[in-house]
Every structure is written in C-alpha cells, then in structure tokens.
Enzyme design. Sequence first.
Site, PDB file in Angstrom:
ATOM      1  N   LYS A 101      19.060  -1.539   6.484  1.00 31.20           N
ATOM      2  CA  LYS A 101      18.649  -0.362   6.048  1.00 31.20           C
ATOM      3  C   LYS A 101      17.142  -0.474   5.846  1.00 31.20           C
ATOM      4  O   LYS A 101      16.375  -1.380   6.042  1.00 31.20           O
ATOM      5  CB  LYS A 101      19.316  -0.306   4.516  1.00 31.20           C
ATOM      6  CG  LYS A 101      18.972  -1.592   3.453  1.00 31.20           C
ATOM      7  CD  LYS A 101      19.741  -1.258   2.458  1.00 31.20           C
ATOM      8  CE  LYS A 101      19.356  -2.589   1.432  1.00 31.20           C
ATOM      9  NZ  LYS A 101      19.933  -2.243  -0.015  1.00 31.20           N
ATOM     10  N   ARG A 136      26.194   0.474 -10.864  1.00 32.79           N
ATOM     11  CA  ARG A 136      25.138   1.333  -9.892  1.00 32.79           C
ATOM     12  C   ARG A 136      25.979   2.304  -9.116  1.00 32.79           C
ATOM     13  O   ARG A 136      25.707   3.507  -8.971  1.00 32.79           O
ATOM     14  CB  ARG A 136      24.457   0.476  -8.905  1.00 32.79           C
ATOM     15  CG  ARG A 136      23.398   1.141  -7.907  1.00 32.79           C
ATOM     16  CD  ARG A 136      22.449   0.123  -7.130  1.00 32.79           C
ATOM     17  NE  ARG A 136      23.290  -0.516  -6.259  1.00 32.79           N
ATOM     18  CZ  ARG A 136      23.063  -1.411  -5.505  1.00 32.79           C
ATOM     19  NH1 ARG A 136      21.565  -1.659  -5.387  1.00 32.79           N
ATOM     20  NH2 ARG A 136      23.545  -2.048  -4.637  1.00 32.79           N
ATOM     21  N   HIS A 190      29.281  -5.290  -5.073  1.00 35.09           N
ATOM     22  CA  HIS A 190      28.002  -6.032  -4.838  1.00 35.09           C
ATOM     23  C   HIS A 190      27.657  -6.752  -6.147  1.00 35.09           C
ATOM     24  O   HIS A 190      27.804  -6.413  -7.100  1.00 35.09           O
ATOM     25  CB  HIS A 190      26.791  -4.728  -4.515  1.00 35.09           C
ATOM     26  CG  HIS A 190      25.412  -5.304  -4.235  1.00 35.09           C
ATOM     27  ND1 HIS A 190      25.294  -5.571  -3.008  1.00 35.09           N
ATOM     28  CD2 HIS A 190      24.325  -5.585  -4.832  1.00 35.09           C
ATOM     29  CE1 HIS A 190      24.114  -6.146  -2.945  1.00 35.09           C
ATOM     30  NE2 HIS A 190      23.517  -6.161  -3.736  1.00 35.09           N
ATOM     31  N   ARG A 247      27.970  -9.176   3.986  1.00 34.08           N
ATOM     32  CA  ARG A 247      26.784  -8.150   4.115  1.00 34.08           C
ATOM     33  C   ARG A 247      25.263  -8.864   4.003  1.00 34.08           C
ATOM     34  O   ARG A 247      25.316  -9.414   2.979  1.00 34.08           O
ATOM     35  CB  ARG A 247      26.987  -7.143   3.386  1.00 34.08           C
ATOM     36  CG  ARG A 247      28.018  -6.159   3.660  1.00 34.08           C
ATOM     37  CD  ARG A 247      28.142  -4.927   2.557  1.00 34.08           C
ATOM     38  NE  ARG A 247      27.402  -5.261   1.175  1.00 34.08           N
ATOM     39  CZ  ARG A 247      28.255  -5.629   0.191  1.00 34.08           C
ATOM     40  NH1 ARG A 247      29.451  -5.661   0.332  1.00 34.08           N
ATOM     41  NH2 ARG A 247      27.726  -5.724  -0.863  1.00 34.08           N
ATOM     42  N   TYR A 254     -14.999  -0.862  -5.130  1.00 33.75           N
ATOM     43  CA  TYR A 254     -14.808  -0.067  -6.427  1.00 33.75           C
ATOM     44  C   TYR A 254     -14.996  -0.636  -7.793  1.00 33.75           C
ATOM     45  O   TYR A 254     -14.581  -1.805  -8.058  1.00 33.75           O
ATOM     46  CB  TYR A 254     -13.806   0.921  -6.537  1.00 33.75           C
ATOM     47  CG  TYR A 254     -13.513   1.750  -5.307  1.00 33.75           C
ATOM     48  CD1 TYR A 254     -14.389   2.911  -5.222  1.00 33.75           C
ATOM     49  CD2 TYR A 254     -12.613   1.484  -4.225  1.00 33.75           C
ATOM     50  CE1 TYR A 254     -14.441   3.737  -4.169  1.00 33.75           C
ATOM     51  CE2 TYR A 254     -12.444   2.565  -2.992  1.00 33.75           C
ATOM     52  CZ  TYR A 254     -13.316   3.490  -3.004  1.00 33.75           C
ATOM     53  OH  TYR A 254     -13.060   4.365  -1.824  1.00 33.75           O
ATOM     54  N   CYS A 292      -9.102  -1.619  -1.390  1.00 32.54           N
ATOM     55  CA  CYS A 292      -9.066  -0.182  -1.050  1.00 32.54           C
ATOM     56  C   CYS A 292      -7.954   0.368  -0.327  1.00 32.54           C
ATOM     57  O   CYS A 292      -7.191  -0.379   0.176  1.00 32.54           O
ATOM     58  CB  CYS A 292     -10.326  -0.054  -0.335  1.00 32.54           C
ATOM     59  SG  CYS A 292     -11.745  -0.937  -0.965  1.00 32.54           S
ATOM     60  N   ASP A 338      -8.035   1.370   2.811  1.00 32.36           N
ATOM     61  CA  ASP A 338      -7.960   1.071   4.243  1.00 32.36           C
ATOM     62  C   ASP A 338      -8.651  -0.328   4.169  1.00 32.36           C
ATOM     63  O   ASP A 338      -8.697  -0.700   5.636  1.00 32.36           O
ATOM     64  CB  ASP A 338      -8.832   2.049   4.863  1.00 32.36           C
ATOM     65  CG  ASP A 338      -8.412   3.489   4.579  1.00 32.36           C
ATOM     66  OD1 ASP A 338      -7.082   3.718   4.588  1.00 32.36           O
ATOM     67  OD2 ASP A 338      -9.073   4.217   4.458  1.00 32.36           O
TER      68      ASP A 338
END
Length: 383
Positions: free
Chosen positions: A39, A138, A168, A219, A265, A312, A314
């Site tokens: 997943k 859940r 689970h 699983r 920053y 930042c 990027d």
Amino acid sequence: MSEKYYRDTVVDVDLDAIHENYKMIQNLHRDKTFIAVIKANAYGLGSVTVAEYLAARGVGFFAVATLDEAIELRMHGIREKILVLGAIRPEDINKAIQHRIAVTAPNLDWVTKARENVSDKYDKEVWMHIKVNSGMNRLGTSNIEEINRMIEEIEGQGSFIYEGIYSHFSSADIDSEVNDKEYAEFKRITGAVKKPKYVHIQNSAGALRISGDYCNAIRVGISLYGYYTSEYIEEISEVKLNPSVMLSTKVIDVHTLSAGEGVSYGLDHKAESTEKIATLPIGYADGLLRRHTGYKVRLQNGTESPIVGRICMDSAMISVPSDVKTGDEVTIISREADSEQSMESYSEHAQTISHESLTTLLRRIPRSYNGEDTAFVHNEVLK
C-alpha cells in the site's frame, strides 16, 4: 548526470534486499501464505516495481489500502491476488468484480449495500475478507452474531466468495499484555464462526514475534522493506532485516559565513566564527522535513555534518569542513542499519517512525532500482 533525472537527489532501492527479507520472514512461517503489503505505493518505493519483482520470485498475494491502488496494479499487468485492506464504497463493488480484487467487509450494513449494488455486467466473482475488531477500534466488528449474518449474506450472493477473516494488532510492536488479549479476542471471535480459506492477524511485528499456527496467512509491510516496527521487535526477532533504501544527494553550492552571519529563513543559525556552508538540492517538498534541522548527514569522506538553519521547500544547508566542494556526494539515509544515518536514526530525529519517513519521500525524487538482472531509474515527474 543521468538522462532520467536532472537533479542529483535520488532514492536507491535494493530489490534484492526486499526479496531477501521476504524469504527470511516466510521461512519463519513456512506453511502460511505471505501477503506482501504494498500500500501507499509500496511505502513510497514503487508498488508496481516491487510487485513485479516479488511476483516473478513466487509471491502470489499482495495487499493495498484502496481500490485505486489495486486497479493501478491490475492496469500494469499484476495478475496475482490483491486484497484491499480499507473499506471501499459499496457502490464501487462492481469495479472490484471487474478487476477481480478481494475486498474487506467491515460490517453487515456494508455487505448488504454491496449486494444491492452488484450488477449483471461482469460474469465474475469477488472475494470477501471480513474484518474483525479485536481491539484496534479502527475498522470491523466484534459482534459474532453480526459476523455470522455477514457470512450468510456473502454466501447468499452468487458473485461473492467468503475467502478470509482477519484483524490487526494495535500493540504488537511493544512489550505489552494488550497483544495477547487482542490475539485471544481474535481467536474467540473467529472460533465461533465459519472458517474461510484465509485467517490472518499478524502484521510485520506480529509475524516477527508470533510463530503460532492459529492463522494461516501473514501480512508484512514495513519489515518487507527492511525495517523493524520498534527497537523491542528488533531485540526479540530471529530475523536480521536488510534495509532496502538509501537517500543521497550532492552539494550544489558552497559559501562561507563570517562570524555573526546567518543562514536560511529567519537566520536562525548564526556563525560563531568563520563557517563553511554547503547547500543540498533537497527540501521539505521532497520529504526532508523542517524537523530534520540538526540531523547529521554523512559526507563522502565519512565525516558527518549537521543540517543548519531552516530547511527550505527545495533545499537544505549543512555546516561542512573546509575541503568540501560542489559535487561531493552526501548520504542522508543509509542502508547501514547501525549507522547514524539509518532510517531509524533519520526517523527518530524527526520524532516519527520509518513508515512515515518512507512514505514522505515524495514523487520529485527519482527511484533508482537495483536487483537480480534489474537496474533502472523511474522518475515520476518525467514519466
């Protein structure tokens, strides 16, 4: 520079490590079906690639979280069994039938509505796995009467096959009595209803700590990729997992701060004396979170340098020795399990877990795959 990407930041995925983890965990449960959890795009590593690689090596059952993820696998040629662990909308049941996907039945109302929505368009069947709530609270039901009614409704619909029942663990990764109580509750509930082909509750932590034969399937998600769910599980596990991920980049700029000058920053980090700063082409839009300020990356000469100033969108800056230059390689996450740049160290610094760290390595970072007779780069941005 690779022709597949134009920024020197890349996630290297060791497919052989993933396969080896599968073999070792499967070896603990020789007579059980291994459900490989892929997943969230195989925890960020590429669900189609991981599924193709494992399917070619004998894995015949995969699990995802959503119907969309399952259909994506089908659209890319994955023909093995696929189970959707989340509850799909009942009105979408025909899509599951069309693509021959197993689905989770969380309660009687869902089964009733799914039956009402079945059309005659597809002459196919859909497999149902009833979700038991053994304590996680859940998804699913703990009502035995309701489960019996669900089984009757499923078996009374010609397109539905009652194939599985599962739950689970909420606390399998810690030393707690809760785990035993939930396991006992699961056995109590499933022992009172008709048994299907698959009975499963063991997630990664459960598979690494419980060897009982009550269930006939496991699983495995995060541990398939080489990571323990906790230090406790690592300590008690018989399996030495192989980390499959390395995140690296290269220095794109270097400059020198004089005493009192700041960086990034807010200029939060100020040099106490002359200090050399290197800029890395990775930021929080790639998954290197602002919380990773202070985390130490590893330079190509083996020394460590801290991320300084605010990360930042990027880019990120590190404080480096005087001999660092543009183009030098920098390791952010290492495949060495006991290093300061391990996935666990990287996650702990950001006060999170490996699951989140992996899935937040975003699509801008290309994935470079290596395995037996396999070596290629996938760049989601330039696909």
